[in-house]
Each structure stands twice: as C-alpha cells, then as structure tokens.
Design a protein around this motif. Sequence first.
Motif, short mmCIF file in Angstrom:
data_model
loop_
_atom_site.label_atom_id
_atom_site.label_comp_id
_atom_site.label_asym_id
_atom_site.label_seq_id
_atom_site.Cartn_x
_atom_site.Cartn_y
_atom_site.Cartn_z
N GLU A 134 0.81 -1.22 0.00
CA GLU A 134 0.00 0.00 0.00
C GLU A 134 0.84 1.27 0.00
O GLU A 134 0.62 2.16 -0.82
CB GLU A 134 -1.01 -0.01 1.15
N PRO A 135 1.84 1.40 0.89
CA PRO A 135 2.68 2.60 0.83
C PRO A 135 3.47 2.70 -0.48
O PRO A 135 3.69 3.80 -1.00
CB PRO A 135 3.63 2.45 2.02
N LEU A 136 3.86 1.58 -1.03
CA LEU A 136 4.60 1.56 -2.29
C LEU A 136 3.70 2.01 -3.44
O LEU A 136 4.13 2.78 -4.31
CB LEU A 136 5.16 0.17 -2.55
N ILE A 137 2.46 1.54 -3.43
CA ILE A 137 1.50 1.96 -4.45
C ILE A 137 1.31 3.48 -4.38
O ILE A 137 1.33 4.16 -5.41
CB ILE A 137 0.16 1.22 -4.29
N GLU A 138 1.16 4.00 -3.18
CA GLU A 138 1.01 5.45 -2.99
C GLU A 138 2.25 6.20 -3.49
O GLU A 138 2.15 7.23 -4.16
CB GLU A 138 0.76 5.76 -1.52
N TYR A 139 3.42 5.67 -3.18
CA TYR A 139 4.70 6.27 -3.58
C TYR A 139 4.75 6.44 -5.11
O TYR A 139 5.10 7.51 -5.61
CB TYR A 139 5.84 5.39 -3.09
N TYR A 140 4.43 5.39 -5.84
CA TYR A 140 4.50 5.46 -7.30
C TYR A 140 3.29 6.14 -7.93
O TYR A 140 3.40 6.74 -9.00
CB TYR A 140 4.72 4.07 -7.89
N THR A 141 2.13 6.08 -7.28
CA THR A 141 0.95 6.78 -7.79
C THR A 141 1.19 8.28 -7.78
O THR A 141 0.87 8.98 -8.75
CB THR A 141 -0.30 6.42 -6.95
N LYS A 142 1.78 8.79 -6.71
CA LYS A 142 2.08 10.23 -6.61
C LYS A 142 3.02 10.68 -7.73
O LYS A 142 2.99 11.83 -8.14
CB LYS A 142 2.71 10.56 -5.25
#
Length: 170
Positions: A134-142
């Motif tokens: 989840e934090p990784l998805i957020e990192y790359y989504t941003k």
Amino acid sequence: TPTWPRSFTPSDQKVRNQVAKMKQIPVPELIEGKKLLFVDDSIVVEMIKNEIANNPGVTGFLFDGFPRTVAQAEILDKMLEERGEKVETVISIIISDALVFERIQHRANIEGRKDDAQPEIIQNRINTSHAKPEPLIEYYTKQGKYHEINGLGTMDEVFDRLSEVIDSKK
C-alpha cells in the motif's frame, strides 16, 4: 510483439538462489516454523545493482517483485539516478487471492518447492502481499508511474496488456 528491448528479472527466484548460496543451506530451511523469512533490503538491492551492471547493453529492465517496500524504491531511485536513469513504470497484475493461492500451489508442485507447498505459508504470503505494498503503491501513484492491469486470461492476453502499458511510456 513488444517493441521494447528489456531484460526480465524474476526477483523472487534470484533471491532464493542467492540466499541459499550465501547461507549454503537449502531454501526450504529458510522457513522458520510456519513463517517465511524475508531477506534484508541490502542483499536484494545489491543483487539488483549487479543485475543492471552485468547487462550493460540492455535499455531497460522488468523487475518481478522488486521493489516491495518504499525503502527499496528509494534506494532504487537513488541507484538509478546515479546512472542517469529512472523507474519509468510500475505495474501490478491484479488477480484474486484464490487464483494466487492456486498458482502458488501449482508452482510448488511443478518445481518441488516445499517453501510454497504448505497452505499456511501460502496464506501468509498472500496476507503480506496485501499489507506491504500500500505505501509503495502510494509512492509510485504520486509520481504518476503506477498502473494496474487485469491478470485474468491467457498468458498472451496478459502479456499484451503489460506490453501496452510499457509501450505507452516510450
């Protein structure tokens, strides 16, 4: 047919091979009780760094299962930046947990991988796979780099979806 010259790196298998070699123990012994042990980021990153360095003519890489954490992503970004390169795209292939379970069991049977044969270990891997990214998805989504594709269908259909995302980033 993809138009991108890339190197595919199945990170999980490389980690298993490297850790077994480093520790000189069989991979199934990396299982402590019913819990799979995880490899330190520094080991994984060093393996990825070596993979890139050992393939100087390759214009890009597909890393399967890497990075798995924001810390690994940040290290990868720094490492690539030093080479004048960057992560272009991060793709998640989405399938149901039941299908993940079935595929892991099937792979365990075909490859004789005892580490993936026990239902408790498989379920733990699935649970971990939901919690960690989840934090990784957020990192790359941003950064506008994260994409999801449907993982159902034939290998050719999934490969075509994967290729479409990669080709759109050229």
